[in-house]
Design an enzyme around this catalytic site. Structure first.
Site, PDB file in Angstrom:
ATOM      1  N   HIS A  55      -6.988  -8.725  -2.590  1.00 16.26           N
ATOM      2  CA  HIS A  55      -6.398  -8.317  -3.864  1.00 16.26           C
ATOM      3  C   HIS A  55      -7.492  -7.954  -4.869  1.00 16.26           C
ATOM      4  O   HIS A  55      -8.672  -8.226  -4.661  1.00 16.26           O
ATOM      5  CB  HIS A  55      -5.515  -9.429  -4.405  1.00 16.26           C
ATOM      6  CG  HIS A  55      -4.257  -9.620  -3.616  1.00 16.26           C
ATOM      7  ND1 HIS A  55      -3.300 -10.533  -3.958  1.00 16.26           N
ATOM      8  CD2 HIS A  55      -3.797  -8.999  -2.498  1.00 16.26           C
ATOM      9  CE1 HIS A  55      -2.311 -10.488  -3.089  1.00 16.26           C
ATOM     10  NE2 HIS A  55      -2.588  -9.561  -2.190  1.00 16.26           N
ATOM     11  N   GLU A  79      -8.323  -9.178  -7.753  1.00 20.72           N
ATOM     12  CA  GLU A  79      -9.105 -10.296  -8.282  1.00 20.72           C
ATOM     13  C   GLU A  79     -10.196 -10.704  -7.309  1.00 20.72           C
ATOM     14  O   GLU A  79     -11.342 -10.954  -7.704  1.00 20.72           O
ATOM     15  CB  GLU A  79      -8.192 -11.498  -8.573  1.00 20.72           C
ATOM     16  CG  GLU A  79      -7.134 -11.227  -9.616  1.00 20.72           C
ATOM     17  CD  GLU A  79      -5.810 -10.718  -9.046  1.00 20.72           C
ATOM     18  OE1 GLU A  79      -4.774 -10.958  -9.681  1.00 20.72           O
ATOM     19  OE2 GLU A  79      -5.813 -10.075  -7.972  1.00 20.72           O
ATOM     20  N   CYS A  98      -1.408 -13.777  -8.276  1.00 21.28           N
ATOM     21  CA  CYS A  98      -0.457 -14.420  -7.367  1.00 21.28           C
ATOM     22  C   CYS A  98      -0.807 -15.896  -7.184  1.00 21.28           C
ATOM     23  O   CYS A  98      -1.947 -16.308  -7.349  1.00 21.28           O
ATOM     24  CB  CYS A  98      -0.406 -13.691  -6.030  1.00 21.28           C
ATOM     25  SG  CYS A  98      -1.956 -13.718  -5.105  1.00 21.28           S
ATOM     26  N   CYS A 114      -4.597 -15.616  -5.626  1.00 21.68           N
ATOM     27  CA  CYS A 114      -5.635 -15.131  -6.538  1.00 21.68           C
ATOM     28  C   CYS A 114      -5.844 -16.098  -7.703  1.00 21.68           C
ATOM     29  O   CYS A 114      -6.961 -16.216  -8.211  1.00 21.68           O
ATOM     30  CB  CYS A 114      -5.272 -13.753  -7.068  1.00 21.68           C
ATOM     31  SG  CYS A 114      -5.298 -12.497  -5.776  1.00 21.68           S
ATOM     32  N   ALA A 171      22.400  24.102   3.327  1.00 17.57           N
ATOM     33  CA  ALA A 171      22.025  25.074   4.353  1.00 17.57           C
ATOM     34  C   ALA A 171      23.260  25.905   4.703  1.00 17.57           C
ATOM     35  O   ALA A 171      24.384  25.561   4.345  1.00 17.57           O
ATOM     36  CB  ALA A 171      21.503  24.369   5.595  1.00 17.57           C
ATOM     37  N   SER A 222      18.144  27.344   5.968  1.00 17.66           N
ATOM     38  CA  SER A 222      18.110  26.959   4.559  1.00 17.66           C
ATOM     39  C   SER A 222      17.130  27.783   3.734  1.00 17.66           C
ATOM     40  O   SER A 222      16.884  27.477   2.589  1.00 17.66           O
ATOM     41  CB  SER A 222      17.751  25.473   4.430  1.00 17.66           C
ATOM     42  OG  SER A 222      16.455  25.246   4.931  1.00 17.66           O
TER      43      SER A 222
END
Length: 169
Positions: free
Chosen positions: A42, A44, A67, A76, A154, A160
């Site tokens: 992470h 941090e 977290c 973290c 379409a 299309s």
């Protein structure tokens, strides 16, 4: 915090949020990081690794609450506590029920000064899909579609190319 938000935007982290972290000590940048991919360290952890021993006594500017649970990576909040940071400024509280304030409380319980709300609107916008999912339980979906006036996408044959053109791209 603006620098942390710019760093966070570099990551591609679904289903996790994009997070950036900047460590400042005595007015100088000592470490920075961002969550690059889900399952990787992470923000941090990246910033703390870059700062090394300079993290002690620093202020961490984080775009989302650190977290506080074990997932593919350790919490973290615990890493910030171990590093000796003295202050954590979080842009916004994490809406994930596994965190949702517990990361900030863990930091406060360890004697770290915690502030929230700095550039909160920008942090929420950066992780709009993440916040939407944790608020509603549904994925955040954007769909761009071209259709004829009678609602078709379409022709009967599946062609299309006439539904839209170069100007619509």
């Amino acid at each position: 915090m603006r620098r942390a938000l710019r760093l966070a935007a570099r990551g591609f982290t679904p289903p996790n949020p994009m997070v950036g972290c900047v460590l400042v000590k005595d007015g100088k940048l000592v470490g920075e990081g961002y969550h690059t991919y889900a399952g990787m360290p992470h923000a941090e952890a990246e910033a703390l690794a870059e700062a090394g021993s300079n993290a002690a006594g620093s202020t961490a500017y984080v775009t989302l609450e650190p977290c506080s649970h074990f997932g593919r990576t350790p919490p973290c909040a615990d890493a910030l506590i171990r590093s000796g940071v003295s202050r954590v400024v979080s842009a916004v509280q994490d809406p994930n029920s596994q965190v949702s304030g517990s990361g900030l409380e863990r930091l406060r319980a360890a004697g770290i000064v915690v502030e929230t709300g700095l550039l909160e609107a920008e942090a929420r916008r950066l992780n709009e899909a993440y916040f939407y999912f944790h608020r509603t339980g549904y994925p955040f979906i954007s769909l761009k579609s071209a259709a004829t006036l009678d609602g078709k996408i379409a022709t009967h044959s599946g062609d299309s190319r006439f539904v839209t053109g170069e100007q619509a791209c």
